[in-house]
Design an enzyme around this catalytic site. Structure first.
Site, PDB file in Angstrom:
ATOM      1  N   ASP A 119      44.692  61.132  -8.818  1.00  0.00           N
ATOM      2  CA  ASP A 119      45.306  62.081  -9.756  1.00  0.00           C
ATOM      3  C   ASP A 119      44.350  62.523 -10.866  1.00  0.00           C
ATOM      4  O   ASP A 119      44.303  63.712 -11.205  1.00  0.00           O
ATOM      5  CB  ASP A 119      46.613  61.531 -10.329  1.00  0.00           C
ATOM      6  N   GLY A 120      43.532  61.615 -11.393  1.00  0.00           N
ATOM      7  CA  GLY A 120      42.589  61.983 -12.462  1.00  0.00           C
ATOM      8  C   GLY A 120      41.607  63.032 -11.968  1.00  0.00           C
ATOM      9  O   GLY A 120      41.368  64.053 -12.630  1.00  0.00           O
ATOM     10  N   THR A 141      43.305  57.057  -2.927  1.00  0.00           N
ATOM     11  CA  THR A 141      43.629  56.004  -3.903  1.00  0.00           C
ATOM     12  C   THR A 141      44.339  54.862  -3.194  1.00  0.00           C
ATOM     13  O   THR A 141      45.188  55.104  -2.321  1.00  0.00           O
ATOM     14  CB  THR A 141      44.513  56.473  -5.085  1.00  0.00           C
ATOM     15  N   ASP A 143      46.455  53.216  -4.682  1.00  0.00           N
ATOM     16  CA  ASP A 143      47.794  53.180  -5.291  1.00  0.00           C
ATOM     17  C   ASP A 143      48.838  53.989  -4.517  1.00  0.00           C
ATOM     18  O   ASP A 143      50.038  53.782  -4.701  1.00  0.00           O
ATOM     19  CB  ASP A 143      47.736  53.726  -6.727  1.00  0.00           C
ATOM     20  N   GLY A 186      48.007  48.830  -8.431  1.00  0.00           N
ATOM     21  CA  GLY A 186      48.910  49.922  -8.064  1.00  0.00           C
ATOM     22  C   GLY A 186      49.296  50.787  -9.248  1.00  0.00           C
ATOM     23  O   GLY A 186      50.058  51.732  -9.106  1.00  0.00           O
ATOM     24  N   GLU A 238      51.181  45.215 -10.706  1.00  0.00           N
ATOM     25  CA  GLU A 238      50.617  45.008 -12.050  1.00  0.00           C
ATOM     26  C   GLU A 238      51.384  45.770 -13.132  1.00  0.00           C
ATOM     27  O   GLU A 238      51.318  45.414 -14.306  1.00  0.00           O
ATOM     28  CB  GLU A 238      49.141  45.417 -12.068  1.00  0.00           C
ATOM     29  N   ARG A 282      52.288  28.953  -9.580  1.00  0.00           N
ATOM     30  CA  ARG A 282      50.859  29.270  -9.626  1.00  0.00           C
ATOM     31  C   ARG A 282      50.687  30.774  -9.470  1.00  0.00           C
ATOM     32  O   ARG A 282      51.485  31.430  -8.781  1.00  0.00           O
ATOM     33  CB  ARG A 282      50.093  28.564  -8.493  1.00  0.00           C
TER      34      ARG A 282
HETATM   35  O1  F6P Z   1      43.734  53.525  -9.306  1.00  0.00           O
HETATM   36  C1  F6P Z   1      43.147  52.464  -8.632  1.00  0.00           C
HETATM   37  C2  F6P Z   1      43.146  51.216  -9.487  1.00  0.00           C
HETATM   38  O2  F6P Z   1      42.542  50.178  -8.744  1.00  0.00           O
HETATM   39  C3  F6P Z   1      44.503  50.782  -9.991  1.00  0.00           C
HETATM   40  O3  F6P Z   1      45.294  50.138  -9.032  1.00  0.00           O
HETATM   41  C4  F6P Z   1      44.110  49.908 -11.154  1.00  0.00           C
HETATM   42  O4  F6P Z   1      45.145  49.845 -12.112  1.00  0.00           O
HETATM   43  C5  F6P Z   1      42.890  50.609 -11.712  1.00  0.00           C
HETATM   44  O5  F6P Z   1      42.377  51.417 -10.661  1.00  0.00           O
HETATM   45  C6  F6P Z   1      41.808  49.694 -12.202  1.00  0.00           C
HETATM   46  O6  F6P Z   1      40.793  50.474 -12.748  1.00  0.00           O
HETATM   47  P1  F6P Z   1      39.345  49.906 -13.134  1.00  0.00           P
HETATM   48  O7  F6P Z   1      38.525  49.861 -11.879  1.00  0.00           O
HETATM   49  O8  F6P Z   1      38.821  50.865 -14.132  1.00  0.00           O
HETATM   50  O9  F6P Z   1      39.542  48.523 -13.695  1.00  0.00           O
END
Ligand code: F6P
Length: 386
Positions: A119-120, A141, A143, A186, A238, A282
């Site tokens: 998306d970016g 991606t 995600d 994600g 996350e 854990r």
């Molecule tokens: O968009 C892909 C992703 O791996 C996400 O799942 C995660 O939140 C983010 O990028 C992590 O980004 P960076 O590599 O900047 O830590």
């Protein structure tokens, strides 16, 4: 009279994922084989076109790339050409460098720019289209949160890696009678958690789109104990959060277009579960492991199909379009229509319904429907995201 060969520029933007090299390979092979076009690769995403850093890529140089993780071009998730961070002294200032990118594109005699990203990258690419660049997008991606396509490449590989990890954690959970929490990436979408949780036989799957009720999570664990199943597997995205709570932010990166990096909800969850149930927990955070390694067979094929089609789109001059997969057919949508949006999990998605029928706990009370719960807790979930 000699006809000059067409030239395609290509870049990989945003977080890397398995399959990027497979797209590059497919673009280069098709450009040469079907059209006699040349390909120039910009290094480190939009940074490369702004700073005029590039390399020529010919069919010989893509040999062996299909199964390689990462990207031979490098990438950046900070390089927005309209808000480009430049270090001045100790501080970053943000400059519009999009005109420089256009100038460099033109001086290299390029006919099209293929942008592989999420998306970016598509937001930036939509802006570059407004500036007159003949752009084509390829959806990437882990995600899987890009609108317009049923799936992005990289997602399947991430799910395969996460599933393998969950399988391994399963056996130690059984041996020690513990609650094992596996946190997956994600961002704001729960696709990886949902799919890997299902594939790995998770008992509880918590996703950002459904804020969880901790008492329901603990009830599910107790029920399992009562049935003689003295371990539980919890898969958590996350971006998951408890009702009334917030997502856990791991880091704020000032010079990144999306400044927030999520991570760490699983520790909060473990403390709550131990506090309420007295059962040992854990935590394993899979993190960037999900972005690494060789692409799955599915992603190799998807990335290759996207790459080949992107070159056909250049030949047809279908600019401003993103190649997508709809019902397993290649198609295309306007990049402008996907820019600034996210594809999230709806509570009535078929995979959610499948999870519910299996008795998987998604963090809501079993005596009310997920629809009622979501509409009460998250009114925005009433809206379809696509
Ligand atoms: O968009 C892909 C992703 O791996 C996400 O799942 C995660 O939140 C983010 O990028 C992590 O980004 P960076 O590599 O900047 O830590």
């Amino acid at each position: 009279m000699a006809i000059s060969r067409k030239r395609i520029g290509i870049l990989t933007g945003g977080g890397d994922c398995p399959g990027l090299n497979a797209v590059i390979r497919a673009v280069v092979k098709t450009a040469h084989h079907d059209y006699g076009m040349d390909v120039i690769g910009f290094k480190d995403g939009y940074e490369g076109i702004i700073e005029n850093r590039y390399m020529h890529i010919d069919p010989k140089s893509v040999s062996g790339l299909l199964s390689k993780g990462g990207t031979i071009l490098g990438t950046s998730n900070r390089a927005d050409p309209f808000n480009f961070p430049v270090l001045q002294g100790d501080e970053y200032v943000y400059l519009d460098r999009s005109s420089q990118a256009v100038l460099n594109f033109e001086s290299l005699g390029l006919d099209a720019l293929i942008c592989i990203g999420g998306d970016g990258t598509m937001n930036a690419t939509a802006g570059m289209e407004d500036k007159g660049l003949p752009v084509i997008g390829v959806p990437k991606t882990i995600d899987n949160d890009l609108v317009g396509t049923d799936v992005t490449f990289g997602f399947d590989s991430a799910v395969v890696t996460a599933t393998d990890a969950i399988d391994k954690i399963h056996t130690t959970a059984q041996s020690h009678h513990r609650v094992m929490i596996i946190e997956v990436m994600g961002r704001y979408a729960g696709w990886i958690a949902l799919h890997s949780g299902m594939a790995g036989g998770g008992d509880i799957i918590l996703i950002p789109e459904i804020p969880y009720d901790i008492n329901c999570v603990c009830e599910k664990i107790r029920d399992r104990t009562a049935q003689g199943k003295n371990f539980s597997i919890v898969v958590v995205g996350e971006g998951a959060k408890p009702i009334g709570g917030d997502m856990v932010v791991a880091k704020v990166i000032e010079n990144s277009p999306d400044k927030i990096r999520l991570g760490g909800i699983s520790h909060q969850l473990a403390a709550q579960i131990e506090g309420i149930t007295n059962i040992e927990c854990r935590v394993t955070i899979l993190g960037h492991l999900l972005r690494g390694g060789a692409p799955s067979a599915f992603d190799r094929i998807l990335a290759t199909r996207f790459g080949v089609e992107a070159v056909h789109m250049v030949a047809r001059e279908d600019f401003g379009q993103l190649v997508v997969l709809k019902n397993n057919q290649l198609s295309q949508v306007a990049i402008q229509s996907v820019s600034g949006k996210q594809r999230l999990v709806d509570y009535d998605h078929p995979i959610v319904k499948t999870a519910l029928s299996l008795g998987i706990c998604l963090g809501h009370p079993e005596d009310i429907s997920l629809e009622e719960y979501c509409n009460a807790i998250v009114p925005s979930n009433k809206i379809k995201f696509e």
